[in-house]
Each structure stands twice: as C-alpha cells, then as structure tokens.
Motif scaffolding. Sequence first.
Motif: not given
Length: 371
Positions: A294-309, A355-363
Amino acid sequence: MSQEPITLIEQPNSRHTLYAVVEQDERTAYFYLYTAELISKKYRMRACWLRNLQAGPPARDSAAMENGMAPMLAARLCNHPEGKEPLVASRLSIVWMPEDDGAAVLYDGEILGVIPGWSLYVDEPAAYAADCINVDEQQLVFPLGERGSNEQYDRVAEAVKFRTEWESVEEPRWPVIQEQFISAYESRFGKMQQYYAIDNKEWPPMAMGKFEKDNVVYFMTMGVSIRPMPWVAYLYNENASAFRRMELGIAINKADFTEEEIMKMAEGLSVLADIPWRHISWLGEGHTVGSSKLTAPFESLVLSAALYNGDSLVLPEMYGDKVNLYWASPITPLELGFAHRKPNGGYELLEKMIEHDITHVVNRRSEIFQQ
C-alpha cells in the motif's frame, strides 16, 4: 517392550498446514491430525482411536499414556473387546473436508474415523470412530454410530463428492465457474481487460480480473469461494452457509494513484485470497489484514461489503451457498489501532469510515482520526 508405531498412510491437506496420519503398533491403531510448524503455536495435534489389536483393558489405559504410548480403548467401549486384526495400509484412504481443517480415514471406502474441523478450535477435542460403541466421561473418541444418526456421514460423503468432482477430467468445473463470475463482474464494470491467475498453480484454480469503469479500476477475484473457509461452521453453526464463502474486490480511483501503485494494491489483494487456508483462519466483514503493497500512509486493509455503494452486484452461488463480496479498503496505523482496541472494533471503524463518506472506491484521503 512395545514396538514403535509404524505409519500406514500420511497425507497433507492442500496447503500442508495439517497432516493426516494413521499409525499402528502391536496394540492399537490411531488416526492423527498433526500441525505444520507454521501453525503449531495456534493449534495442537488431534487424535482419533481406531481399533485395539489386542484385548482391551477393563478401564482407562492410563499406564500407556504415562509411558508415552497411544492408549487402548477400554473393552466395554468398543465392538471388539478381544481385539481386531491389524489395519492393512493398502486399504486405507484419507479424505479432507472442503475447508481443509478436518479429515476422515476410510477403510475399503467405509468410514473408520473422523476428526471434524471444529475439533481444532475447542479445548476438549473430539473424534468419531466406527468401532467405538460406548462413551465414558473421560474419553475423547465417540461412537460414529449408524448411518443417519450422525451428521459426520453426510459431511464425509459431501467431502468425497467434492474431491471426486474436482478430480474429474471429463466434466471440468472451473470453466463454468469462471464464466459465471466474469459475466457477473462485466455486467457492472464493463468488459474484462486482463485476467491474472493467482493460484500459484495450486488447487483450486483462482484468478483475478481487471475491469475499468468511470475512471475507476476494479480488480475482482474468482474461484476463492470454491472452498468454504475454516472456522465459520464452528462459529455460525446452522447459519454458516451465509458466511463461509467469499470473493474479494478492490476499486481504485485512477486519478489518485499511479499505475505502479494501482498494480501493487492489486497484488496485495491477490495475497489475501489464500489466507484462510494457509493460516486456518477466516475473513469476514470488518476483518483487518496488514499489507506491504500500500501507498503511505496506508499500511493495512479492512474488508467490507457494507462500504459498497454502487449498483447492485449479485455473485453466483457456490454449492448452494451465498458468496460474500468483500471490498478491500486501505487504512492507516491509527485506524487499525482503533479497530483493534476491542472485540468487533472493525465494525466501529467501518461505521466511522461511512460517516466520513468513504466508500468501496479507494481515494487518497486524510486520516479519519486526529493524533
């Protein structure tokens, strides 16, 4: 002086994390699941008595255990109190459960003993033997009983059918499964642009497709759901079919990442695909996994079906089970710490992300918690 036991058959599971072994000395025969060194601190060896070759003792065989030998079963607990003939190696076979965490030993195709996968996860393990007919409060082997009276018969039959189908060259299953998943993904993300094998030439076949739509690159797995994950049947019991199979996806905004960064994230996703079977674990909603891709500052992944919009995406069923699609979303060390601060903290992290409008799309994004 008792002879050292001899190994009649030995067979690893598909990832060599467990080894199924039948051993026999002049007194008794046993079926074992031995752990590989990688998981030896997490799981312990499991044993299943198969038969006595001499007259059984009147009570628990404590003397054998004190001398480091496999104990005989008390005569009143088995269907051959005077002993039975030794097992013949050529008549034995092993079948692993689809999850690869439990196995059965067959003799001329009939069940001799079963060590179910859930036995790995409990403090007081249990096994089932065809030649055991009674139970006492101290033993860890139970009667297999008659067909229809014990679910192990069905489980072993399913395992045999599952393995046999995949060994068939006349009716290969993979092309059909492959096409079903590609079709499902193409219906939402456009024509598949590239196809990557991610199974390292090991069974089962697993692959990852690359798709692109609206300046977002999608990498979607297929074949991961062929195997049910370990642990899930133990945790969810009769509801296991809703949680035991998964596929993985990652959606990356092309405007925010270079081609090299995008491909590294795709590589990180492909590594996750085999984790449940390489570590005898499972992946589900809110689970976190470290990644060096992953590109900094990311170091891990969280898995979720709920993030998909996005638009509704329904995956094909696998062996009658629902297949869950978990999207991998990069998180920072501080966000990972929040998820790990208490049980099921991953769910709370996902709520904060939504809550912070983070979805399945990585930005590219800022930290959702302040230092």
